[in-house]
Design an enzyme around this catalytic site. Structure first.
Site, PDB file in Angstrom:
ATOM      1  N   ARG A  82     -30.263 -24.318  22.933  1.00 45.52           N
ATOM      2  CA  ARG A  82     -31.485 -23.821  21.587  1.00 45.52           C
ATOM      3  C   ARG A  82     -31.566 -22.924  21.113  1.00 45.52           C
ATOM      4  O   ARG A  82     -32.768 -23.164  20.634  1.00 45.52           O
ATOM      5  CB  ARG A  82     -32.509 -25.300  22.489  1.00 45.52           C
ATOM      6  N   ARG A  83     -30.875 -22.082  20.851  1.00 47.40           N
ATOM      7  CA  ARG A  83     -30.936 -20.817  20.440  1.00 47.40           C
ATOM      8  C   ARG A  83     -29.864 -20.273  19.153  1.00 47.40           C
ATOM      9  O   ARG A  83     -29.757 -19.488  19.881  1.00 47.40           O
ATOM     10  CB  ARG A  83     -30.814 -19.788  21.947  1.00 47.40           C
TER      11      ARG A  83
ATOM     12  N   CYS B 111     -35.910 -16.501   0.129  1.00 47.67           N
ATOM     13  CA  CYS B 111     -36.650 -17.706  -0.259  1.00 47.67           C
ATOM     14  C   CYS B 111     -35.917 -19.281   1.273  1.00 47.67           C
ATOM     15  O   CYS B 111     -37.363 -19.157   1.831  1.00 47.67           O
ATOM     16  CB  CYS B 111     -36.311 -18.746  -1.301  1.00 47.67           C
TER      17      CYS B 111
ATOM     18  N   ASP C 194     -38.720 -23.167  -5.909  1.00 45.82           N
ATOM     19  CA  ASP C 194     -38.273 -23.880  -7.498  1.00 45.82           C
ATOM     20  C   ASP C 194     -37.903 -25.174  -7.560  1.00 45.82           C
ATOM     21  O   ASP C 194     -37.037 -24.972  -7.513  1.00 45.82           O
ATOM     22  CB  ASP C 194     -38.363 -22.918  -8.267  1.00 45.82           C
TER      23      ASP C 194
ATOM     24  N   HIS D 194     -42.973 -26.309  -5.101  1.00 43.68           N
ATOM     25  CA  HIS D 194     -43.767 -25.636  -6.361  1.00 43.68           C
ATOM     26  C   HIS D 194     -42.969 -26.313  -7.534  1.00 43.68           C
ATOM     27  O   HIS D 194     -41.711 -26.732  -8.421  1.00 43.68           O
ATOM     28  CB  HIS D 194     -44.508 -24.693  -6.608  1.00 43.68           C
ATOM     29  N   ILE D 195     -43.619 -26.912  -8.996  1.00 37.50           N
ATOM     30  CA  ILE D 195     -43.124 -26.953  -9.948  1.00 37.50           C
ATOM     31  C   ILE D 195     -43.808 -26.132 -10.834  1.00 37.50           C
ATOM     32  O   ILE D 195     -45.688 -26.092 -11.077  1.00 37.50           O
ATOM     33  CB  ILE D 195     -43.519 -28.697 -10.408  1.00 37.50           C
ATOM     34  N   TYR D 196     -43.799 -25.375 -11.535  1.00 40.81           N
ATOM     35  CA  TYR D 196     -43.799 -24.241 -12.928  1.00 40.81           C
ATOM     36  C   TYR D 196     -44.402 -25.215 -13.768  1.00 40.81           C
ATOM     37  O   TYR D 196     -44.759 -26.068 -14.008  1.00 40.81           O
ATOM     38  CB  TYR D 196     -42.927 -23.125 -13.100  1.00 40.81           C
TER      39      TYR D 196
ATOM     40  N   ALA E 200     -38.879 -17.971 -13.694  1.00 36.71           N
ATOM     41  CA  ALA E 200     -40.104 -17.112 -13.554  1.00 36.71           C
ATOM     42  C   ALA E 200     -39.786 -16.314 -12.798  1.00 36.71           C
ATOM     43  O   ALA E 200     -38.323 -16.837 -11.864  1.00 36.71           O
ATOM     44  CB  ALA E 200     -41.722 -17.800 -12.878  1.00 36.71           C
TER      45      ALA E 200
END
Length: 288
Positions: free
Chosen positions: A143-144, A163, A192, A230-232, A287
Site C-alpha cells: 500500500r506504499r 499540477c 484548467d 476550474h473553467i476560465y 492563462a
C-alpha cells in the site's frame, strides 16, 4: 455513448451551474493582454474510469493521443525537464532560454533515493518510476507504491508548480480471471478543465495500461482527484458549446503487445481505433 463524455459533461455543468467564481479577488494567472484570468471552480472533483470497460477519450472533440502520450513519456520515461526533448509546444511558456522548466516533473521522477537494502545489506537506490516497477513486480500488494512530484525543497526552482503531482498505485485481483489488476489514483492540485482535463485523463490511462502490461497485470480503475477544477472566464462559452455537441461511442484502445519493457514504449505503440469525434476548438486562450 462514451462514458468519458458523460463524466466530462456532468463535471462542466456542475462547475458552471454550482461553482464559485474568483471575480473581485486577486489572482495570479494573466491573459496575454495582462488582464486577470478569473475562473469558476468546484472543489474536490472525483472522476472514476474503469479502463477494463473502455478507454476514456472524449468524443466531443479530438484528444491528440500521440501528443499527450509523448508528453507523459517525456516525464515518466525520459525523466526530462527540458522542452527540447518534447515534440509538442505545450510547455514553451514556462521554459527558460535553455529549454528547462526547472526542477519539475521529469526531474523529480528521475531523482534517486534509498529504496531498500539487498540480501547482503548493500543499499539499493532507485528513482521513482523504477521503484514503482520494482514494487509492482516484487511486492504488488504493498500500500506504499506512490510517486510524488511535489517536492517542497525544490518548489522555488520549478517554473510551474506541478499540477498533476502524485500517483498512488494499488493492486487488486480479478475474481474471474485470477489475474492481478492495476489501479491508480491521480492527484491533481489544479486543472484548467477545457485545456487539460481529457489530455491528463488519457495520459494517465495510457501510463496505467503500459505499467500493467509490463508487470503482467490487467488495467483496472483510474481515479482522478482534482482539488481545484476550474473553467476560465474566457473559456465558458467554448465549454458550453462543447458540451452541447453530439456524443459518439468510445474508441477502441490498442497497445503494442510486443513491448514488455516500459522504457521501450513510444507514442507509436498506442492507437485509438474507430475514434469518432466532433470538430476541434482552435486557438484556446491559455492563462499564464
Amino acid at each position: 455513448m462514451s462514458y468519458a463524455d458523460r463524466v466530462f459533461v456532468d463535471m462542466c455543468e456542475e462547475i458552471i451551474n454550482r461553482g464559485t467564481g474568483s471575480q473581485g479577488m486577486e489572482v495570479r494567472p494573466r491573459w496575454e493582454d495582462g488582464t486577470p484570468a478569473h475562473t469558476i471552480k468546484r472543489f474536490g472533483v472525483v472522476n472514476r474510469y474503469d479502463l477494463s470497460r473502455e478507454f476514456p477519450a472524449i468524443t466531443l472533440r479530438r484528444t491528440a493521443i500521440k501528443s499527450c502520450v509523448n508528453e507523459m513519456l517525456w516525464i515518466w520515461q525520459k525523466k526530462s525537464n527540458n522542452i527540447r526533448d518534447l515534440k509538442s509546444s505545450v510547455w514553451d511558456e514556462w521554459a527558460d532560454e535553455e529549454g528547462s522548466i526547472g526542477k519539475a516533473y521529469g526531474y523529480q521522477i528521475g531523482k534517486k533515493y534509498l529504496h531498500h537494502t539487498d540480501a547482503d545489506g548493500s543499499p539499493v537506490y532507485m528513482d521513482q518510476i523504477d521503484a514503482v516497477l520494482y514494487d509492482l513486480r516484487h511486492n504488488p500488494f504493498s500500500r506504499r507504491i506512490i510517486v510524488n512530484m511535489y517536492n517542497f525543497d525544490d518548489l522555488h526552482e520549478m517554473h510551474l508548480y506541478p499540477c498533476a503531482y502524485s500517483m498512488t498505485f494499488n493492486v487488486t485481483k480479478n475474481p474471474k480471471s485470477g489475474r492481478m489488476v492495476l489501479n491508480a489514483i491521480l492527484n491533481q492540485r489544479s486543472q484548467d478543465v477545457l485545456a487539460a482535463n481529457n489530455w491528463n485523463v488519457c495520459q494517465y490511462a495510457v501510463l496505467l495500461h503500459m505499467l500493467a502490461q509490463v508487470c503482467h497485470m490487467e488495467a483496472g480503475e483510474l481515479v482522478h482527484v482534482i482539488a481545484d477544477a476550474h473553467i476560465y472566464d474566457r473559456h465558458i462559452p467554448l465549454v458550453q458549446e462543447l458540451i452541447s455537441r453530439e456524443q459518439f461511442p468510445a474508441p477502441k484502445f490498442w497497445l503494442n503487445p510486443e513491448i514488455h519493457d516500459f522504457y521501450q514504449f513510444t507514442e507509436e505503440d498506442i492507437r485509438l481505433d474507430d475514434y469518432q469525434y466532433g470538430p476541434q476548438i482552435k486557438n484556446i486562450p491559455i492563462a499564464v
